[in-house]
Design a protein around this motif. Structure first.
Motif, PDB file in Angstrom:
ATOM      1  N   UNK A 171      -2.018  62.343 116.595  1.00 26.37           N
ATOM      2  CA  UNK A 171      -1.066  61.607 116.184  1.00 26.37           C
ATOM      3  C   UNK A 171      -1.518  61.681 114.660  1.00 26.37           C
ATOM      4  N   UNK A 172       0.245  62.057 113.909  1.00 27.93           N
ATOM      5  CA  UNK A 172       0.499  62.021 112.533  1.00 27.93           C
ATOM      6  C   UNK A 172       0.796  60.885 112.599  1.00 27.93           C
ATOM      7  N   UNK A 173       1.595  60.218 111.561  1.00 26.97           N
ATOM      8  CA  UNK A 173       1.948  59.595 111.573  1.00 26.97           C
ATOM      9  C   UNK A 173       2.707  58.907 109.689  1.00 26.97           C
ATOM     10  N   UNK A 174       3.767  58.736 109.315  1.00 26.43           N
ATOM     11  CA  UNK A 174       3.967  58.690 108.158  1.00 26.43           C
ATOM     12  C   UNK A 174       4.608  57.073 107.894  1.00 26.43           C
ATOM     13  N   UNK A 175       4.443  57.036 106.685  1.00 22.70           N
ATOM     14  CA  UNK A 175       4.544  54.859 106.060  1.00 22.70           C
ATOM     15  C   UNK A 175       5.534  54.777 104.986  1.00 22.70           C
ATOM     16  N   UNK A 176       6.630  54.340 104.375  1.00 19.35           N
ATOM     17  CA  UNK A 176       6.521  54.281 103.426  1.00 19.35           C
ATOM     18  C   UNK A 176       5.919  52.784 102.866  1.00 19.35           C
ATOM     19  N   UNK A 177       5.626  52.194 103.942  1.00 19.42           N
ATOM     20  CA  UNK A 177       4.830  51.130 103.332  1.00 19.42           C
ATOM     21  C   UNK A 177       3.340  50.564 104.612  1.00 19.42           C
ATOM     22  N   UNK A 178       2.754  51.757 103.972  1.00 23.27           N
ATOM     23  CA  UNK A 178       1.284  51.673 105.453  1.00 23.27           C
ATOM     24  C   UNK A 178       1.120  50.759 105.342  1.00 23.27           C
ATOM     25  N   UNK A 179       0.453  49.953 104.403  1.00 20.46           N
ATOM     26  CA  UNK A 179      -0.331  48.829 104.220  1.00 20.46           C
ATOM     27  C   UNK A 179      -0.251  47.550 104.443  1.00 20.46           C
ATOM     28  N   UNK A 180       1.469  47.597 104.341  1.00 22.84           N
ATOM     29  CA  UNK A 180       2.481  45.964 104.560  1.00 22.84           C
ATOM     30  C   UNK A 180       2.688  46.261 105.992  1.00 22.84           C
ATOM     31  N   UNK A 181       2.792  47.589 106.260  1.00 23.61           N
ATOM     32  CA  UNK A 181       3.538  47.433 107.750  1.00 23.61           C
ATOM     33  C   UNK A 181       3.295  47.714 109.177  1.00 23.61           C
ATOM     34  N   UNK A 182       1.186  48.404 108.697  1.00 21.66           N
ATOM     35  CA  UNK A 182       0.976  48.685 109.296  1.00 21.66           C
ATOM     36  C   UNK A 182       0.330  48.090 110.969  1.00 21.66           C
ATOM     37  N   UNK A 183       0.158  46.489 110.850  1.00 22.15           N
ATOM     38  CA  UNK A 183      -0.053  45.854 111.974  1.00 22.15           C
ATOM     39  C   UNK A 183       0.989  46.135 112.857  1.00 22.15           C
ATOM     40  N   UNK A 184       1.871  45.844 112.390  1.00 19.55           N
ATOM     41  CA  UNK A 184       3.211  46.156 113.165  1.00 19.55           C
ATOM     42  C   UNK A 184       3.509  47.226 113.759  1.00 19.55           C
ATOM     43  N   UNK A 185       3.043  48.486 113.433  1.00 16.85           N
ATOM     44  CA  UNK A 185       3.460  49.393 113.583  1.00 16.85           C
ATOM     45  C   UNK A 185       1.934  49.869 115.045  1.00 16.85           C
ATOM     46  N   UNK A 186       1.303  49.706 114.274  1.00 13.86           N
ATOM     47  CA  UNK A 186       0.012  49.347 115.712  1.00 13.86           C
ATOM     48  C   UNK A 186       0.163  48.643 116.576  1.00 13.86           C
ATOM     49  N   UNK A 187       1.226  47.744 116.813  1.00 13.63           N
ATOM     50  CA  UNK A 187       1.222  46.428 117.645  1.00 13.63           C
ATOM     51  C   UNK A 187       1.919  47.440 118.181  1.00 13.63           C
ATOM     52  N   UNK A 188       3.245  48.245 118.091  1.00 10.08           N
ATOM     53  CA  UNK A 188       3.968  48.944 118.687  1.00 10.08           C
ATOM     54  C   UNK A 188       3.393  50.218 119.714  1.00 10.08           C
ATOM     55  N   UNK A 189       2.104  51.397 118.623  1.00  9.31           N
ATOM     56  CA  UNK A 189       1.547  52.656 119.155  1.00  9.31           C
ATOM     57  C   UNK A 189       0.344  52.526 120.216  1.00  9.31           C
ATOM     58  N   UNK A 190       0.676  50.734 120.111  1.00  6.69           N
ATOM     59  CA  UNK A 190      -0.665  50.101 121.373  1.00  6.69           C
ATOM     60  C   UNK A 190       0.183  49.574 122.450  1.00  6.69           C
ATOM     61  N   UNK A 191       1.258  49.938 122.533  1.00  6.86           N
ATOM     62  CA  UNK A 191       2.105  50.118 123.564  1.00  6.86           C
ATOM     63  C   UNK A 191       2.500  51.236 124.584  1.00  6.86           C
ATOM     64  N   UNK A 192       2.337  52.349 123.281  1.00  4.38           N
ATOM     65  CA  UNK A 192       2.475  53.675 123.732  1.00  4.38           C
ATOM     66  C   UNK A 192       1.286  54.305 124.334  1.00  4.38           C
ATOM     67  N   UNK A 193      -0.428  53.439 124.133  1.00  5.68           N
ATOM     68  CA  UNK A 193      -1.351  54.677 123.597  1.00  5.68           C
ATOM     69  C   UNK A 193      -1.693  53.176 124.053  1.00  5.68           C
ATOM     70  N   UNK A 194      -2.012  53.162 125.683  1.00  2.00           N
ATOM     71  CA  UNK A 194      -2.834  51.187 125.580  1.00  2.00           C
ATOM     72  C   UNK A 194      -4.128  50.913 125.625  1.00  2.00           C
ATOM     73  N   UNK A 195      -5.106  52.730 125.598  1.00  2.00           N
ATOM     74  CA  UNK A 195      -6.121  52.660 126.432  1.00  2.00           C
ATOM     75  C   UNK A 195      -6.912  53.685 125.568  1.00  2.00           C
ATOM     76  N   UNK A 196      -5.880  55.186 125.666  1.00  6.25           N
ATOM     77  CA  UNK A 196      -6.876  56.127 125.447  1.00  6.25           C
ATOM     78  C   UNK A 196      -6.301  56.521 124.482  1.00  6.25           C
TER      79      UNK A 196
END
Length: 137
Positions: free
Chosen positions: A80-105
């Motif tokens: 995966x390559x992800x592009x963020x307009x607020x990398x530091x400010x929104x990473x936690x929210x982004x990762x929470x959703x990403x982990x729903x789609x990639x929960x273990x692997x």
């Protein structure tokens, strides 16, 4: 070059208008490898998610849709390559959703901060590389 190694443009029905207007190919497949173009937080009708979590969900749903059209699934994503307009400010929210789609692997992942995306309202873009059939077993 065998028939399975020929370049295939993957254009699911929901992306046909984008392909026609902007010459945008959602994915390219050669053999078992699939390169998925950047997916953003706007749905097929052009509605943009209200916040980074909504946009991330839309982007991952689009990624899933394109992979299925290419004969693969999220389980087959190797990078995966992800592009963020607020990398530091929104990473936690982004990762929470990403982990729903990639929960273990977890695939290899690079997150990049950018100053802008295709539209001013967009917060995130997701691109991926998959190897069809690699996630089975």
């Amino acid at each position: 070059m065998t028939a399975t190694n020929k370049l295939q443009s993957i254009i699911p029905p929901a992306f046909q208008a984008w392909h026609d207007a902007y010459h945008f190919t959602p994915a390219t497949r050669v053999g078992d490898t699939i390169w998925v173009s950047g997916q953003v937080g706007a749905d097929a009708e052009g509605n943009i998610g209200a916040d980074v979590q909504a946009q991330t969900r839309i982007a991952f749903e689009s990624l899933k849709y394109v992979l299925e059209a290419a004969g693969a699934s999220l389980d087959d994503v190797v990078e995966l390559t992800t592009f963020h307009t607020d990398l530091h400010g929104e990473m936690e929210a982004f990762t929470a959703v990403k982990d729903e789609y990639f929960p273990s692997r977890y695939p290899s992942w690079t997150g990049v901060g950018v100053t802008q995306l295709a539209l001013p309202e967009l917060r995130v873009e997701v691109r991926a590389v998959a190897v069809a059939g690699s996630g089975k077993g």
